[in-house]
Design a protein around this motif. Structure first.
Motif, PDB file in Angstrom:
ATOM      1  N   LYS A  56       0.855  -1.199   0.000  1.00  0.00           N
ATOM      2  CA  LYS A  56       0.000   0.000   0.000  1.00  0.00           C
ATOM      3  C   LYS A  56       0.889   1.248   0.000  1.00  0.00           C
ATOM      4  CE  LYS A  56      -4.308  -1.765   1.611  1.00  0.00           C
ATOM      5  NZ  LYS A  56      -5.565  -1.403   2.292  1.00  0.00           N
ATOM      6  N   ILE A  72      -6.176  -0.991   7.861  1.00  0.00           N
ATOM      7  CA  ILE A  72      -6.160  -0.611   6.432  1.00  0.00           C
ATOM      8  C   ILE A  72      -4.759  -0.214   5.990  1.00  0.00           C
ATOM      9  CG2 ILE A  72      -6.957   1.157   4.792  1.00  0.00           C
ATOM     10  CD1 ILE A  72      -9.641   1.052   5.982  1.00  0.00           C
ATOM     11  N   TRP A  79       0.087  -6.769   9.196  1.00  0.00           N
ATOM     12  CA  TRP A  79      -1.297  -6.934   8.742  1.00  0.00           C
ATOM     13  C   TRP A  79      -1.824  -8.333   9.077  1.00  0.00           C
ATOM     14  CZ3 TRP A  79      -3.253 -10.339   5.016  1.00  0.00           C
ATOM     15  CH2 TRP A  79      -4.630 -10.203   4.791  1.00  0.00           C
ATOM     16  N   ALA A 246     -13.647   4.116   7.879  1.00  0.00           N
ATOM     17  CA  ALA A 246     -13.912   3.188   6.760  1.00  0.00           C
ATOM     18  C   ALA A 246     -15.334   2.677   6.809  1.00  0.00           C
ATOM     19  CB  ALA A 246     -12.937   2.007   6.835  1.00  0.00           C
ATOM     20  N   GLY A 247     -15.908   2.637   8.017  1.00  0.00           N
ATOM     21  CA  GLY A 247     -17.219   2.027   8.153  1.00  0.00           C
ATOM     22  C   GLY A 247     -18.360   2.974   7.907  1.00  0.00           C
ATOM     23  N   THR A 250     -17.938   5.395   3.433  1.00  0.00           N
ATOM     24  CA  THR A 250     -18.088   4.497   2.279  1.00  0.00           C
ATOM     25  C   THR A 250     -19.550   4.067   2.116  1.00  0.00           C
ATOM     26  OG1 THR A 250     -17.574   2.730   3.821  1.00  0.00           O
ATOM     27  CG2 THR A 250     -15.774   3.500   2.421  1.00  0.00           C
ATOM     28  N   THR A 251     -20.130   3.619   3.229  1.00  0.00           N
ATOM     29  CA  THR A 251     -21.485   3.076   3.166  1.00  0.00           C
ATOM     30  C   THR A 251     -22.504   4.211   3.012  1.00  0.00           C
ATOM     31  OG1 THR A 251     -20.613   1.485   4.745  1.00  0.00           O
ATOM     32  CG2 THR A 251     -22.946   1.337   4.239  1.00  0.00           C
ATOM     33  N   THR A 254     -22.376   5.276  -0.572  1.00  0.00           N
ATOM     34  CA  THR A 254     -22.955   4.243  -1.448  1.00  0.00           C
ATOM     35  C   THR A 254     -24.479   4.290  -1.373  1.00  0.00           C
ATOM     36  OG1 THR A 254     -20.994   2.878  -1.182  1.00  0.00           O
ATOM     37  CG2 THR A 254     -22.998   1.745  -1.883  1.00  0.00           C
ATOM     38  N   LEU A 312      -7.568   4.207  -5.378  1.00  0.00           N
ATOM     39  CA  LEU A 312      -7.111   2.916  -4.850  1.00  0.00           C
ATOM     40  C   LEU A 312      -5.927   2.429  -5.682  1.00  0.00           C
ATOM     41  CD1 LEU A 312      -7.771   0.427  -3.007  1.00  0.00           C
ATOM     42  CD2 LEU A 312      -9.280  -0.368  -4.817  1.00  0.00           C
ATOM     43  N   ARG A 314      -1.637   0.447  -5.493  1.00  0.00           N
ATOM     44  CA  ARG A 314      -0.499  -0.124  -4.775  1.00  0.00           C
ATOM     45  C   ARG A 314       0.789   0.496  -5.314  1.00  0.00           C
ATOM     46  NH1 ARG A 314      -4.240  -1.580  -2.205  1.00  0.00           N
ATOM     47  NH2 ARG A 314      -4.884  -3.706  -1.682  1.00  0.00           N
ATOM     48  N   PRO A 373     -16.062  -2.546  -6.310  1.00  0.00           N
ATOM     49  CA  PRO A 373     -16.226  -1.444  -5.347  1.00  0.00           C
ATOM     50  C   PRO A 373     -15.621  -1.755  -3.991  1.00  0.00           C
ATOM     51  CG  PRO A 373     -18.318  -2.585  -5.689  1.00  0.00           C
ATOM     52  CD  PRO A 373     -17.357  -3.127  -6.707  1.00  0.00           C
ATOM     53  N   PHE A 374     -15.519  -3.044  -3.640  1.00  0.00           N
ATOM     54  CA  PHE A 374     -14.971  -3.420  -2.327  1.00  0.00           C
ATOM     55  C   PHE A 374     -13.525  -3.880  -2.450  1.00  0.00           C
ATOM     56  CE2 PHE A 374     -19.599  -3.964  -1.872  1.00  0.00           C
ATOM     57  CZ  PHE A 374     -19.832  -3.237  -0.711  1.00  0.00           C
ATOM     58  N   GLY A 375     -12.870  -3.600  -3.588  1.00  0.00           N
ATOM     59  CA  GLY A 375     -11.515  -4.084  -3.796  1.00  0.00           C
ATOM     60  C   GLY A 375     -11.530  -5.579  -4.090  1.00  0.00           C
ATOM     61  N   ARG A 379      -6.558  -8.009   0.726  1.00  0.00           N
ATOM     62  CA  ARG A 379      -6.817  -6.722   1.384  1.00  0.00           C
ATOM     63  C   ARG A 379      -8.190  -6.152   1.011  1.00  0.00           C
ATOM     64  NH1 ARG A 379      -2.114  -4.554   3.776  1.00  0.00           N
ATOM     65  NH2 ARG A 379      -3.680  -3.458   4.994  1.00  0.00           N
ATOM     66  N   CYS A 381     -12.303  -5.479   1.186  1.00  0.00           N
ATOM     67  CA  CYS A 381     -13.050  -4.920   2.314  1.00  0.00           C
ATOM     68  C   CYS A 381     -13.548  -5.996   3.277  1.00  0.00           C
ATOM     69  CB  CYS A 381     -14.234  -4.128   1.785  1.00  0.00           C
ATOM     70  SG  CYS A 381     -15.175  -3.362   3.111  1.00  0.00           S
ATOM     71  N   VAL A 382     -13.164  -5.860   4.536  1.00  0.00           N
ATOM     72  CA  VAL A 382     -13.606  -6.811   5.555  1.00  0.00           C
ATOM     73  C   VAL A 382     -15.037  -6.461   6.009  1.00  0.00           C
ATOM     74  CG1 VAL A 382     -12.658  -5.532   7.531  1.00  0.00           C
ATOM     75  CG2 VAL A 382     -12.793  -8.004   7.654  1.00  0.00           C
TER      76      VAL A 382
HETATM   77  C1  HEM Z   1     -20.187   0.305   0.612  1.00  0.00           C
HETATM   78  C2  HEM Z   1     -19.352   0.350   1.622  1.00  0.00           C
HETATM   79  C3  HEM Z   1     -17.879   0.066   1.534  1.00  0.00           C
HETATM   80  C4  HEM Z   1     -17.024   0.164   0.471  1.00  0.00           C
HETATM   81  C5  HEM Z   1     -17.338   0.621  -0.944  1.00  0.00           C
HETATM   82  C6  HEM Z   1     -15.724  -0.243   0.940  1.00  0.00           C
HETATM   83  C7  HEM Z   1     -14.592  -0.307   0.139  1.00  0.00           C
HETATM   84  C8  HEM Z   1     -13.385  -0.837   0.547  1.00  0.00           C
HETATM   85  C9  HEM Z   1     -12.257  -1.086  -0.319  1.00  0.00           C
HETATM   86  C10 HEM Z   1     -12.195  -0.779  -1.809  1.00  0.00           C
HETATM   87  C11 HEM Z   1     -11.273  -1.636   0.435  1.00  0.00           C
HETATM   88  C12 HEM Z   1      -9.910  -2.144  -0.056  1.00  0.00           C
HETATM   89  C13 HEM Z   1      -8.831  -1.086   0.042  1.00  0.00           C
HETATM   90  C14 HEM Z   1      -7.528  -1.552  -0.595  1.00  0.00           C
HETATM   91  O1  HEM Z   1      -7.451  -2.603  -1.223  1.00  0.00           O
HETATM   92  O2  HEM Z   1      -6.548  -0.799  -0.476  1.00  0.00           O
HETATM   93  C15 HEM Z   1     -11.765  -1.711   1.791  1.00  0.00           C
HETATM   94  C16 HEM Z   1     -11.039  -2.192   2.868  1.00  0.00           C
HETATM   95  C17 HEM Z   1     -11.497  -2.148   4.168  1.00  0.00           C
HETATM   96  N1  HEM Z   1     -12.756  -1.801   4.594  1.00  0.00           N
HETATM   97 FE1  HEM Z   1     -14.312  -1.270   3.434  1.00  0.00          FE
HETATM   98  N2  HEM Z   1     -15.807  -0.541   2.265  1.00  0.00           N
HETATM   99  C18 HEM Z   1     -17.105  -0.387   2.671  1.00  0.00           C
HETATM  100  C19 HEM Z   1     -17.621  -0.613   3.946  1.00  0.00           C
HETATM  101  C20 HEM Z   1     -16.878  -0.921   5.047  1.00  0.00           C
HETATM  102  C21 HEM Z   1     -17.391  -1.079   6.390  1.00  0.00           C
HETATM  103  C22 HEM Z   1     -18.867  -0.964   6.768  1.00  0.00           C
HETATM  104  C23 HEM Z   1     -16.314  -1.337   7.207  1.00  0.00           C
HETATM  105  C24 HEM Z   1     -16.258  -1.564   8.688  1.00  0.00           C
HETATM  106  C25 HEM Z   1     -17.132  -1.162   9.557  1.00  0.00           C
HETATM  107  C26 HEM Z   1     -15.139  -1.374   6.360  1.00  0.00           C
HETATM  108  C27 HEM Z   1     -13.857  -1.601   6.793  1.00  0.00           C
HETATM  109  C28 HEM Z   1     -12.788  -1.867   5.963  1.00  0.00           C
HETATM  110  C29 HEM Z   1     -11.483  -2.293   6.456  1.00  0.00           C
HETATM  111  C30 HEM Z   1     -11.096  -2.480   7.914  1.00  0.00           C
HETATM  112  C31 HEM Z   1     -10.672  -2.484   5.321  1.00  0.00           C
HETATM  113  C32 HEM Z   1      -9.209  -2.936   5.297  1.00  0.00           C
HETATM  114  C33 HEM Z   1      -9.130  -4.443   5.097  1.00  0.00           C
HETATM  115  C34 HEM Z   1      -7.694  -4.958   5.137  1.00  0.00           C
HETATM  116  O3  HEM Z   1      -6.762  -4.267   4.723  1.00  0.00           O
HETATM  117  O4  HEM Z   1      -7.538  -6.109   5.576  1.00  0.00           O
HETATM  118  N3  HEM Z   1     -15.516  -1.119   5.059  1.00  0.00           N
HETATM  119  N4  HEM Z   1     -13.057  -1.232   1.827  1.00  0.00           N
END
Ligand code: HEM
Length: 434
Positions: A56, A72, A79, A246-247, A250-251, A254, A312, A314, A373-375, A379, A381-382
């Motif tokens: 990252k 993140i 990690w 992050a929580g 994003t949501t 969306t 987004l 690397r 959208p969630f990657g 890595r 989205c958890v």
């Molecule tokens: C529509 C809603 C969401 C979208 C579009 C979204 C998008 C993303 C994306 C694209 C990544 C990957 C980033 C990367 O690869 O560099 C990510 C990672 C992450 N997201 Fe989400 N996210 C959403 C909701 C949430 C929610 C609700 C939470 C927690 C309450 C969350 C927590 C995280 C965390 C902790 C990571 C890092 C995971 C890791 O590196 O292991 N996200 N998210």
């Protein structure tokens, strides 16, 4: 390669898309070289690439200023250790625990909207952002003091409303060598957020017994018990900031884009509503946590057009070859969902809103791995499962109670912020259904 700071800062999303379509999709800002990928195979190769090849790194300089060493930001092996503590907090049992919290907060929001004077428009993004913030603050962090919740929310709103991507690159060039965000109001909001997250961590560390929530789950792990007191405080502070940031935005965004586009397209809105009405769970008054197919297609389409995480990528740790692309060590490899989702060769009528493209039998089936959208990869989205529950609950309940109508049909301009939101407030009328 000419320096692209100014064209990038003028319209970052469009600049990335235009660059991706060039024969040489690279650009330079100062001494940093960027490569913009638009081929799903290449994007997946990078995001699923070996940790020795891609990190990252400098791609997350902006959120690092306030997420520090939260999950993140960190690289392996840190990690891997964090993931073992945090991923279980998003497993089935914890998600089921959140259902009543989500149901309660969504119902209260619907009641608030229903009580508005007829025809009074609402700031939809402000409402969806606050709703999902409250879900995380209450359900995952057990923040019960409204003054704390309000202070955190106001600080996060200030952070989000700053054009942080633009500001970051402009300050890097013209900031007088201060580094970071200097003494800007953005930097002050970051410091405030840090203090608030640390205070929430301190309050949890001082408790004799822990609530059974995200923080309690992390604190119950053997790895956490083995930390020094200083490490416990720093770790909790960073993960609390991470979840709050992050929580929520994003949501919230969306949800905003999904509902905004349904408001803009009444026929699709009516189709989604009819499908929800046919769903017995929604009709019986229970909050639905699984979106029915057309609604899911509508949200896939809104996430395609307006992915909350658009910046987004690397950084190549060494010279790497991906397919037939040679990537030099140090290159910032952009795997922007915005770019991938709008590449015309992948998506016919790429700028048009067509939820039907995600339904079975669509005339142009969606190309594999082209919606991210969630990657993707380790890595990814958890919080995806939680986000989908929130989207289903909020969208089903809103559409089954109100007809959504835009106050203005003016085109939307995007900001240069880290997440995807409109520059101007978008007002929507929620007209109660008979
Ligand atoms: C529509 C809603 C969401 C979208 C579009 C979204 C998008 C993303 C994306 C694209 C990544 C990957 C980033 C990367 O690869 O560099 C990510 C990672 C992450 N997201 Fe989400 N996210 C959403 C909701 C949430 C929610 C609700 C939470 C927690 C309450 C969350 C927590 C995280 C965390 C902790 C990571 C890092 C995971 C890791 O590196 O292991 N996200 N998210």
């Amino acid at each position: 390669m000419p320096d692209s700071l100014m064209p990038f800062c003028a319209a970052p999303h469009q600049f990335l898309l235009d660059t991706a379509l060039k024969a040489d999709p690279r650009f330079r800002m100062g001494d940093e070289t960027f490569l913009v990928l638009s081929d799903p195979a290449a994007v997946h190769a990078v995001l699923n690439g070996k940790f020795d090849d891609f990190e990252k790194g400098a791609m997350v300089e902006i959120p690092r200023t306030f997420l520090h060493d939260g999950i993140i930001m960190v690289e392996v092996p840190e990690w891997t250790d964090q993931q073992k503590m945090i991923a279980p907090q998003f497993a089935g049992r914890r998600m089921r625990q959140l259902e009543p919290v989500i149901a309660d907060l969504v119902t209260r929001q619907i009641d608030t909207w229903a009580a508005l004077p007829a025809g009074e428009p609402v700031d939809l993004l402000a409402a969806t952002n606050r709703l999902v913030f409250d879900i995380v603050a209450t359900g995952m962090l057990s923040i019960t003091d409204p003054a704390v919740a309000d202070a955190v929310f106001e600080t996060l709103v200030e952070l989000d409303s700053t054009e942080s991507v633009r500001l970051h690159y402009l300050l890097k060039r013209f900031g007088g060598g201060q580094g970071g965000f200097g003494r800007s109001s953005y930097a002050q909001a970051i410091e405030r957020m840090q203090r608030l997250a640390a205070a929430i961590a301190d309050e949890r560390l001082a408790r004799a017994t822990q609530p059974d929530d995200f923080v309690g789950g992390v604190m119950a792990t053997a790895a956490f018990a083995a930390f020094t007191p200083e490490r416990k405080r720093a770790f909790l502070t960073d993960q609390i900031s991470t979840m709050l940031t992050a929580g929520y935005v994003t949501t919230g965004e969306t949800l905003f884009w999904g509902l905004y586009l349904l408001a803009k397209h009444p026929a699709q809105q009516q189709r989604a509503r009819a499908e929800i009405a046919a769903n017995t769970t929604a009709m019986s008054g229970a909050v639905p946590f699984d979106a029915p197919p057309f609604l899911m297609a509508a949200f896939n389409e809104s996430q395609r057009l307006y992915p909350a995480v658009w910046f987004l990528g690397r950084v190549a740790r060494r010279d790497v070859r991906v397919g037939d692309i040679d990537i030099a060590a140090g290159t910032r490899v952009m795997c922007s969902p915005y770019v991938l989702h709008r590449t015309p060769t992948l998506w016919p009528d790429s700028d048009q809103y067509r939820p039907e493209r995600f339904l079975p039998g669509a005339s142009h089936p969606v190309a594999p791995r082209s919606l991210i959208p969630f990657g993707t990869g380790m890595r990814a989205c958890v919080g995806r499962g939680l986000a989908l529950m929130e989207i289903s609950a909020v969208a089903c309940m809103t559409l089954s109670r109100f007809e959504l109508e835009l106050v203005s049909d003016a085109p939307i301009e995007l900001t240069g912020a880290f997440s995807m939101h409109p520059r101007d407030t978008v007002m929507v009328r929620l007209k109660p259904l008979a």
